[in-house]
Design a protein around this motif. Structure first.
Motif, mmCIF file in Angstrom:
data_model
loop_
_atom_site.group_PDB
_atom_site.id
_atom_site.type_symbol
_atom_site.label_atom_id
_atom_site.label_comp_id
_atom_site.label_asym_id
_atom_site.label_seq_id
_atom_site.Cartn_x
_atom_site.Cartn_y
_atom_site.Cartn_z
ATOM 1 N N VAL A 154 -6.513 1.699 -2.047
ATOM 2 C CA VAL A 154 -5.641 3.084 -2.085
ATOM 3 C C VAL A 154 -6.216 3.726 -3.098
ATOM 4 O O VAL A 154 -6.417 5.008 -2.999
ATOM 5 C CB VAL A 154 -4.319 2.783 -2.234
ATOM 6 C CG1 VAL A 154 -3.425 3.838 -2.801
ATOM 7 C CG2 VAL A 154 -3.609 1.981 -1.026
ATOM 8 N N ALA B 148 0.817 -1.066 -0.026
ATOM 9 C CA ALA B 148 -0.056 0.016 0.077
ATOM 10 C C ALA B 148 0.943 1.262 0.051
ATOM 11 O O ALA B 148 0.434 2.068 -0.574
ATOM 12 C CB ALA B 148 -1.045 0.066 1.325
ATOM 13 N N SER C 263 -1.767 6.101 0.195
ATOM 14 C CA SER C 263 -0.820 4.803 0.394
ATOM 15 C C SER C 263 -0.611 4.718 1.867
ATOM 16 O O SER C 263 -0.598 3.760 2.555
ATOM 17 C CB SER C 263 0.435 4.889 -0.504
ATOM 18 O OG SER C 263 0.206 4.498 -2.030
#
Length: 418
Positions: A134, A79, A362
């Motif tokens: 995300v 992520a 993120s």
């Protein structure tokens, strides 16, 4: 800058010269909910099969529980990078590539003949699954600002909430009818369908002129600035702790349903459906309450309800008033509160970095996923078999959220005075 969501930085320079966006529709929410549901759907669908997997592969429930932990760890690490990659090449191609690789990893997991092999395939799944959560955030903030973004995140959360409710129910029935390996075949098909849906229906939201080069220097500099940004990191961590208090019930669903509630493998809906219904209620009422009382009152009022839910949940169980359905009353109230405040937290956190929202999304998703990972690998083994301990996790998470968002509020006041 952060005093009112209707006047967030997202309405500033990054949108200069652009036509006013149309209001988000139900179709937008449905598509983005399908994309963002990839991670939790893959995390929760096979949970009812833990006992069957343990017996088939000759291991323990704790060993199988760690397949969820490694999935979440890989999810959290990846992520950190998928948002920055999409800042460089666009949102749509990254989503399509990740869903197709996830489908291939699901086929690999279906044929795993050892716990170690299952770990490997789950790591690859986790690396791909982070893309949905995300980039759905980034797409929303690419196209909409302020109250529109908060409303769409709230509507997406209502639809998204169906995934963790449906996933273990579907997984339980698939396991009963066709065995645990069929669960991974189902996940492969689901991801192929999402890839086709994105290819046909999702408009690329990041124009070429707004993309950022994917180079190590600027990327590391962006992460360094984000990590040093006190308000952003406090908000992202606080968002993660708020999420931890509710996700511990999903991470520990096998224990909670089979041991605390003393139910069967096809009874996961008795836990998940009420919790998800509460999530949907919170996501629905949150933007409406925000319009009346403002974002800060909504956040701190919601946190107060979260703290009270933890305290009362502990009291209920220690007083011997437990048992189903009483044992899920205060987790449901916590879910209403946290689902009301999370869309506002989400938008405010991303708006500290209006030109690098993929990167900010993120980092925020990393915090959320690490909360899930900590729940699965640390807290669930500690609280197994004791309902009041689950409530203690809720309480601790709510208190941490309160402390961190007081830091955010202080930073926002300083920014408003400048």
């Amino acid at each position: 800058m952060m005093g009112k969501i209707e006047a967030t930085s997202g309405t500033g320079a990054d949108n200069a010269g652009k036509a006013a966006p149309r209001s988000p529709s139900f179709g937008d929410a449905a598509l983005l909910a399908a994309i963002s549901s990839l991670g939790p759907f893959a995390a929760n669908t096979y949970v009812p099969a833990f006992g069957t997997i343990a017996a088939d592969l000759g291991t323990t429930m704790v060993g199988v529980q760690q397949t969820l932990s490694v999935y979440l760890a890989a999810y959290a690490v990846s992520a950190l990078f998928v948002g920055a990659i999409s800042d460089a090449v666009g949102r749509k191609p990254v989503i399509i590539a990740a869903t197709l690789v996830f489908a291939a990893a699901s086929i690999g997991a279906m044929f795993a003949d050892s716990l170690e092999a299952l770990y490997c395939w789950r790591v690859l799944q986790g690396m791909c699954a982070s893309v949905g959560a995300v980039l759905s955030q980034a797409v929303i903030r690419d196209r909409w600002d302020g109250a529109d973004a908060a409303r769409l995140i709230g509507l997406t959360a209502i639809l998204f909430a169906l995934a963790p409710a449906a996933a273990p129910v579907a997984g339980g029935w698939i396991t009963l009818l066709a065995g645990w390996r069929a669960v991974f075949a189902f996940l492969a098909l689901f991801n192929v369908c999402v890839a086709l849906l994105v290819w046909r229906c999702l408009k690329e939201s990041l124009e070429r002129q707004r993309r950022q080069p994917f180079r190590a220097g600027p990327l590391l500099s962006g992460y360094f600035r984000a990590v040093r940004h006190k308000a952003f990191m406090a908000g992202a961590l606080g968002h993660g702790f708020a999420f931890l208090g509710t996700i511990v019930y999903s991470a520990g669903a096998a224990d909670f349903v089979l041991h605390i509630m003393a139910r069967d493998v096809n009874d996961f809906g008795l836990l998940m459906v009420p919790l998800v219904a509460a999530t949907m209620v919170g996501a629905f009422i949150g933007p409406r309450i925000m319009a009346k009382i403002g974002n800060w009152r909504l956040i701190f009022g919601g946190i107060l309800v979260m703290v009270a839910s933890g305290i009362l949940g502990i009291w209920l169980e220690l007083e011997g008033v437990g048992g189903y359905p009483a044992v899920i009353v205060f987790p449901m109230i916590y879910n209403v509160a946290v689902s009301a405040v999370r869309p506002v937290m989400n938008v405010m956190n991303l708006d500290w970095f209006p030109t690098r929202r993929g990167l900010a999304a993120s980092i925020q998703q990393f915090c959320l996923t690490m909360a899930f990972c900590l729940s699965s690998s640390v807290f669930v083994p500690l609280v197994m078999g004791e309902a009041w301990k689950y409530s203690a996790v809720m309480l601790g998470a709510a208190l941490m959220t309160a402390c961190l968002w007081l830091v955010v509020r202080s930073a926002a006041k300083r920014a408003e005075r400048r």
